[in-house]
Design a protein around this motif. Structure first.
Motif, PDB file in Angstrom:
ATOM      1  N   ILE A  74       0.845  -1.208   0.000  1.00 47.74           N
ATOM      2  CA  ILE A  74       0.000   0.000   0.000  1.00 47.74           C
ATOM      3  C   ILE A  74       0.873   1.248   0.000  1.00 47.74           C
ATOM      4  O   ILE A  74       0.639   2.188  -0.763  1.00 47.74           O
ATOM      5  N   THR A  75       1.902   1.261   0.838  1.00 49.63           N
ATOM      6  CA  THR A  75       2.810   2.409   0.891  1.00 49.63           C
ATOM      7  C   THR A  75       3.503   2.574  -0.456  1.00 49.63           C
ATOM      8  O   THR A  75       3.589   3.684  -0.986  1.00 49.63           O
ATOM      9  N   LEU A 111       4.691   9.165   5.312  1.00 54.73           N
ATOM     10  CA  LEU A 111       3.335   8.890   4.829  1.00 54.73           C
ATOM     11  C   LEU A 111       2.508  10.140   4.526  1.00 54.73           C
ATOM     12  O   LEU A 111       1.354  10.024   4.111  1.00 54.73           O
ATOM     13  N   HIS A 112       3.071  11.326   4.695  1.00 52.98           N
ATOM     14  CA  HIS A 112       2.256  12.547   4.672  1.00 52.98           C
ATOM     15  C   HIS A 112       1.480  12.775   3.373  1.00 52.98           C
ATOM     16  O   HIS A 112       0.448  13.428   3.385  1.00 52.98           O
ATOM     17  N   ASP A 113       1.933  12.253   2.259  1.00 50.65           N
ATOM     18  CA  ASP A 113       1.250  12.497   0.980  1.00 50.65           C
ATOM     19  C   ASP A 113       0.601  11.259   0.376  1.00 50.65           C
ATOM     20  O   ASP A 113       0.284  11.245  -0.818  1.00 50.65           O
ATOM     21  N   ILE A 114       0.360  10.214   1.172  1.00 55.31           N
ATOM     22  CA  ILE A 114      -0.199   8.998   0.570  1.00 55.31           C
ATOM     23  C   ILE A 114      -1.674   9.141   0.178  1.00 55.31           C
ATOM     24  O   ILE A 114      -2.250   8.226  -0.387  1.00 55.31           O
ATOM     25  N   HIS A 132      -5.884  15.846  -0.241  1.00 60.15           N
ATOM     26  CA  HIS A 132      -5.064  14.656  -0.012  1.00 60.15           C
ATOM     27  C   HIS A 132      -4.730  14.415   1.458  1.00 60.15           C
ATOM     28  O   HIS A 132      -4.539  13.270   1.861  1.00 60.15           O
ATOM     29  N   ALA A 133      -4.666  15.451   2.259  1.00 58.65           N
ATOM     30  CA  ALA A 133      -4.329  15.258   3.672  1.00 58.65           C
ATOM     31  C   ALA A 133      -5.433  14.486   4.403  1.00 58.65           C
ATOM     32  O   ALA A 133      -5.141  13.687   5.299  1.00 58.65           O
ATOM     33  N   GLU A 186      -6.463   9.070   6.725  1.00 60.94           N
ATOM     34  CA  GLU A 186      -7.265   7.852   6.853  1.00 60.94           C
ATOM     35  C   GLU A 186      -6.477   6.628   6.387  1.00 60.94           C
ATOM     36  O   GLU A 186      -6.453   5.598   7.060  1.00 60.94           O
ATOM     37  N   ARG A 187      -5.804   6.742   5.249  1.00 70.22           N
ATOM     38  CA  ARG A 187      -5.011   5.606   4.741  1.00 70.22           C
ATOM     39  C   ARG A 187      -3.889   5.243   5.709  1.00 70.22           C
ATOM     40  O   ARG A 187      -3.634   4.064   5.961  1.00 70.22           O
TER      41      ARG A 187
END
Length: 176
Positions: free
Chosen positions: A14-15, A54-57, A79-80, A85-86
């Protein structure tokens, strides 16, 4: 003892999917900045680096006629919200302490104010560190999302940062 390492996060499918979309080089740079800023600010460097990575996933790809449309992104992106949530779901799935997963997710949620109406938000130290780390790596027109890094070098940088965190976490826990 850390429940989830940066390597655990970085190697998860996922990452990998979302870092490829939002910019792996940028994510690693922000994780490194967040780590350094956290040490200077008395913030947990593990949580800061995870939030930085992970800040922009939550990024969605905004294209018009086959090309990145930065203005469309700036006008419509949230996106934040999606990224928080992701990240929270992924961290919980990997076994992160639920309280820490929430702290990381909230730092991701508040790393940018581009989706918020004009308002002043009081951020805690972790949230400020992640926001500053992201700002330190930004380039005009969103170009920071398109810097390239090969997978081997990216993994090597994550391993180095993970080792630094492991070493510094012992000292950090003594001061808290």
């Amino acid at each position: 003892m850390r429940n989830v390492t940066l390597i655990d996060l970085f190697t998860h499918p996922i990452t990998q999917k979302y870092l490829k979309r939002s910019g792996m080089s940028h994510a690693i740079s922000v994780a490194n900045y967040a780590y350094s800023l956290a040490l200077k600010s008395g913030v947990n460097p593990d949580l800061a680096a995870k939030a930085g990575l992970l800040h922009d996933i939550g990024h969605y790809e905004w294209y018009k006629n086959g090309e990145w449309d930065y203005e469309q992104y700036r006008e419509n992106d949230i996106h934040a919200i999606k990224g928080a949530e992701r990240a929270h779901k992924l961290l919980i799935r990997l076994g992160e302490d639920p309280r820490d997963a929430k702290k990381i997710a909230l730092a991701i949620l508040l790393h940018t104010d581009s989706y918020l109406p004009e308002a002043t938000i009081k951020q805690n130290p972790l949230q400020r560190v992640v926001k500053q780390a992201d700002e330190l790596d930004e380039e005009p027109g969103g170009r920071h999302h398109y810097r390239k890094i090969n997978k081997e070098l990216a993994f090597q940088k994550i391993c180095i940062l993970d080792k630094k965190i492991e070493d510094d976490l012992l000292d950090f826990k003594k001061t808290v």
